[in-house]
Motif scaffolding. Sequence first.
Motif, PDB file in Angstrom:
ATOM      1  N   LEU A 163       0.826  -1.207   0.000  1.00 24.23           N
ATOM      2  CA  LEU A 163       0.000   0.000   0.000  1.00 24.23           C
ATOM      3  C   LEU A 163       0.862   1.260   0.000  1.00 24.23           C
ATOM      4  O   LEU A 163       0.576   2.227  -0.706  1.00 24.23           O
ATOM      5  N   GLU A 209       2.330   1.660  -3.479  1.00 20.14           N
ATOM      6  CA  GLU A 209       1.319   2.039  -4.466  1.00 20.14           C
ATOM      7  C   GLU A 209       0.866   3.487  -4.311  1.00 20.14           C
ATOM      8  O   GLU A 209       0.623   4.170  -5.303  1.00 20.14           O
ATOM      9  N   TYR A 210       0.752   3.951  -3.090  1.00 15.08           N
ATOM     10  CA  TYR A 210       0.208   5.287  -2.873  1.00 15.08           C
ATOM     11  C   TYR A 210       1.262   6.382  -2.785  1.00 15.08           C
ATOM     12  O   TYR A 210       0.919   7.560  -2.896  1.00 15.08           O
ATOM     13  N   GLN A 258      -9.297   3.746  -7.501  1.00 19.54           N
ATOM     14  CA  GLN A 258      -9.450   2.607  -6.606  1.00 19.54           C
ATOM     15  C   GLN A 258      -8.131   1.858  -6.476  1.00 19.54           C
ATOM     16  O   GLN A 258      -7.218   1.998  -7.285  1.00 19.54           O
ATOM     17  N   ARG A 259      -8.054   1.018  -5.446  1.00 13.40           N
ATOM     18  CA  ARG A 259      -6.821   0.297  -5.183  1.00 13.40           C
ATOM     19  C   ARG A 259      -6.458  -0.661  -6.313  1.00 13.40           C
ATOM     20  O   ARG A 259      -5.302  -0.812  -6.671  1.00 13.40           O
ATOM     21  N   ILE A 260      -7.443  -1.309  -6.915  1.00 11.68           N
ATOM     22  CA  ILE A 260      -7.145  -2.259  -7.983  1.00 11.68           C
ATOM     23  C   ILE A 260      -6.519  -1.552  -9.183  1.00 11.68           C
ATOM     24  O   ILE A 260      -5.647  -2.101  -9.852  1.00 11.68           O
ATOM     25  N   ASP A 261      -6.927  -0.311  -9.436  1.00  8.41           N
ATOM     26  CA  ASP A 261      -6.335   0.459 -10.526  1.00  8.41           C
ATOM     27  C   ASP A 261      -4.861   0.736 -10.246  1.00  8.41           C
ATOM     28  O   ASP A 261      -4.009   0.555 -11.113  1.00  8.41           O
ATOM     29  N   ARG A 262      -4.574   1.161  -9.029  1.00 11.58           N
ATOM     30  CA  ARG A 262      -3.183   1.445  -8.657  1.00 11.58           C
ATOM     31  C   ARG A 262      -2.362   0.154  -8.642  1.00 11.58           C
ATOM     32  O   ARG A 262      -1.193   0.161  -9.007  1.00 11.58           O
ATOM     33  N   LEU A 263      -2.968  -0.947  -8.227  1.00 10.68           N
ATOM     34  CA  LEU A 263      -2.266  -2.229  -8.190  1.00 10.68           C
ATOM     35  C   LEU A 263      -1.830  -2.650  -9.585  1.00 10.68           C
ATOM     36  O   LEU A 263      -0.666  -3.028  -9.793  1.00 10.68           O
TER      37      LEU A 263
END
Length: 125
Positions: free
Chosen positions: A23, A26-27, A54-59
Motif C-alpha cells: 500500500l 502504491e500510494y 481505486q486500489r485495484i487500478d493502482r495495483l
Amino acid sequence: MDYFLAYTIVWVVGMFILLGLMLFAEYTKLDEVESYFSKNEKVLANKRFWGGGQRIDRLFRMLLMVEILWIPKPYLKAGFVTEAELASVPLALKRWVLWPYYFGFIWLIATVVWSVWRWWCGIVI
C-alpha cells in the motif's frame, strides 16, 4: 509454545507487513516511478485504462512498473522502453517498487510451507 503456532504468528504478521509495504509503495511511489516513463506509450495506455482512483487500478499500474523494472529485457527487445528510461529511474526508487513484491514471493513460499506443514501433521484449526 508449539512451533506451528509460532510460525503461524510470524506468517500472519508478515502478511500485514506485506500489505502495508504494498500500500505504501502504491500510494507514495507509483506516481513518482511513472513520471520517469512519462512519454512511454505502454505506460500511458496502462495509466489511461487503469486511471481510476481505486486500489485495484493502482495495483495493476504498479504491476506494470514492477514488470518493466524487474525483467526489462523483453520490453527492451520489443521496443516498449528504452535504456535511457530505465537508467533514469533512481536505484532507491527501484528498490521501493520491487522489494514489496520480492517480499510477497517469500510470503507466498511461507504460505505453501504453512499449508504443507498443516496437512502433513493433521493440524485442525
